[in-house]
Design a protein around this motif. Structure first.
Motif, mmCIF file in Angstrom:
data_model
loop_
_atom_site.group_PDB
_atom_site.id
_atom_site.type_symbol
_atom_site.label_atom_id
_atom_site.label_comp_id
_atom_site.label_asym_id
_atom_site.label_seq_id
_atom_site.Cartn_x
_atom_site.Cartn_y
_atom_site.Cartn_z
ATOM 1 N N ARG A 110 9.219 0.329 -1.012
ATOM 2 C CA ARG A 110 10.465 -0.304 -1.472
ATOM 3 C C ARG A 110 11.001 -1.224 -0.387
ATOM 4 N NH1 ARG A 110 12.837 5.084 -4.251
ATOM 5 N NH2 ARG A 110 11.768 4.877 -6.243
ATOM 6 N N SER A 127 5.886 3.474 -12.704
ATOM 7 C CA SER A 127 6.454 4.743 -13.182
ATOM 8 C C SER A 127 7.403 5.371 -12.158
ATOM 9 C CB SER A 127 5.337 5.732 -13.529
ATOM 10 O OG SER A 127 4.460 5.884 -12.438
ATOM 11 N N PHE A 130 8.958 1.476 -8.667
ATOM 12 C CA PHE A 130 9.874 0.450 -9.199
ATOM 13 C C PHE A 130 10.026 0.658 -10.711
ATOM 14 C CE2 PHE A 130 8.049 -1.651 -5.435
ATOM 15 C CZ PHE A 130 9.225 -1.927 -4.749
ATOM 16 N N PRO A 131 10.707 1.758 -11.116
ATOM 17 C CA PRO A 131 10.805 2.029 -12.557
ATOM 18 C C PRO A 131 11.594 0.955 -13.306
ATOM 19 C CG PRO A 131 12.114 3.600 -11.281
ATOM 20 C CD PRO A 131 11.359 2.789 -10.295
ATOM 21 N N LYS A 132 12.389 0.155 -12.569
ATOM 22 C CA LYS A 132 13.180 -0.884 -13.257
ATOM 23 C C LYS A 132 12.556 -2.263 -13.103
ATOM 24 C CE LYS A 132 17.561 1.454 -13.189
ATOM 25 N NZ LYS A 132 18.651 1.789 -12.300
ATOM 26 N N ALA A 133 11.265 -2.321 -12.824
ATOM 27 C CA ALA A 133 10.593 -3.615 -12.622
ATOM 28 C C ALA A 133 10.759 -4.513 -13.847
ATOM 29 C CB ALA A 133 9.117 -3.379 -12.345
ATOM 30 N N ASP A 134 10.723 -5.831 -13.620
ATOM 31 C CA ASP A 134 10.931 -6.783 -14.721
ATOM 32 C C ASP A 134 9.758 -6.790 -15.693
ATOM 33 O OD1 ASP A 134 13.342 -8.560 -13.574
ATOM 34 O OD2 ASP A 134 12.019 -7.901 -11.980
ATOM 35 N N LYS A 136 5.974 -4.675 -16.416
ATOM 36 C CA LYS A 136 5.098 -3.567 -16.009
ATOM 37 C C LYS A 136 3.778 -3.662 -16.742
ATOM 38 C CE LYS A 136 8.850 -0.269 -15.478
ATOM 39 N NZ LYS A 136 9.198 1.128 -15.794
ATOM 40 N N ASP A 192 6.854 1.806 -21.495
ATOM 41 C CA ASP A 192 7.293 0.414 -21.296
ATOM 42 C C ASP A 192 6.247 -0.430 -20.555
ATOM 43 O OD1 ASP A 192 7.617 1.845 -18.987
ATOM 44 O OD2 ASP A 192 9.604 1.075 -18.502
#
Ligand code: DC
Length: 295
Positions: A110, A127, A130-134, A136, A192
């Motif tokens: 990170r 997963s 970076f679970p909030k990646a733009d 995946k 996602d």
């Protein structure tokens, strides 16, 4: 913008991630190489990762530097050539199963991407890291084609050694089983993630499939301000007009300025009415103000 690419070995993660990062002019991070660097360090220092107290102390001494040309420096030593050796592959899979190690390396990963855009590849990136990646992505491929790719890679890297394809296939399978079934952050696809089977696809086809997933960049306030001013100037003083907009299509595209004048790139940007990712020669990105505007 963070784009994550997860998947087992030999699916083309590294090649895809590198090409994508260079096309978008954003950073590239190979997290597998970070696990491999740590495995090398534990081997060098004769640390047993199962001994958590000793392992935690060792982690404090683990200093990794990744150079721009992708060399991995640990304890002042360039270990890049060591990282793809079989014993490091096996040990990296072993060390990666320990939660205290994953926690530490997650922080490092990170940290590497804080305040910058990039393509990050690995096995728990979309997963857990970076679970909030733009965007995946999850790459898969048949075991046979993955083994073939790894075989070619190894032959290229170590031309004077012999490698058995069958042996590689077996080891790949074992390592993927271990990585997918470990208790701590196993390799997995989440709902996602966009899955691409690369068995019968060329690199270009994979890249195009990923580029289609990248959301359009929203105009930032500063960009919009400069855009409006420039638009006014070109409109008033250069009779700026846009022709042929009906030929634009939805989805990603490469817009190329012809350079019959120094104003070509600026006018091309103004014609698009959305924030573009700019590809240009390196030296332009060295000017900080300009780089912050066009990146
Ligand atoms: O992608 P690779 O083959 O270079 O990764 C080496 C090992 O590191 C792999 O067996 C599992 C581990 N790894 C991981 O657990 N999580 C990551 N994000 C990247 C790699």
């Amino acid at each position: 913008m963070i784009i994550t690419i997860d998947g087992p070995s030999g699916t083309g993660k590294s090649t895809t991630a590198k090409r994508l990062a260079s096309a978008l002019q954003i950073a590239y991070l190979d997290t597998g190489a970070i696990y491999r660097s740590l495995a090398w360090f534990f081997l060098e220092e004769k640390i047993d990762p199962a001994n958590e107290a000793e392992g935690k102390k060792a982690l404090k001494r683990f200093h990794l530097e990744i150079t721009e040309d992708e060399n991995y420096i640990v304890s002042g030593k360039n270990i890049t050539k060591e990282l793809r050796k079989e014993k490091i592959s096996t040990l990296s899979s072993t060390v990666s199963a320990f939660p205290y190690i994953r926690k530490h390396l997650r922080k490092i990963q990170r940290g590497c991407m804080s305040k910058r855009s990039g393509v990050v590849e690995g096995r728990d990136i979309g997963s857990a890291v970076f679970p909030k990646a733009d965007v995946k992505i999850f790459l898969t491929a048949s075991l046979a084609s993955r083994a073939k790719r790894r075989h070619l890679q190894l032959k290229e890297q170590f031309p004077d050694q012999d490698f058995s394809l069958k042996d590689i296939e077996e080891k790949l399978d074992q390592r993927d089983q271990a990585d997918s079934t470990r208790a701590s952050c196993p390799l997995k696809k989440t709902s996602d993630m966009y899955v691409i089977d690369t068995t019968n696809l060329s690199l270009e086809e994979v890249l195009i499939a990923i580029l289609h997933r990248i959301p359009r960049k929203k105009m930032r306030f500063f960009y919009r301000m400069i855009f409006q001013i420039a638009w006014g100037i070109f409109r008033c003083f250069y009779r700026f007009r846009v022709y042929g907009k009906q030929h634009l299509f939805a989805g990603p595209a490469l817009v190329i300025a012809n350079h019959t004048s120094y104003f070509d790139p600026h006018m091309t940007v103004l014609a698009m009415k959305e924030e573009l990712h700019i590809l240009a020669r390196n030296t332009l990105f060295r000017q900080k103000l300009l780089a912050s505007l066009i990146l």
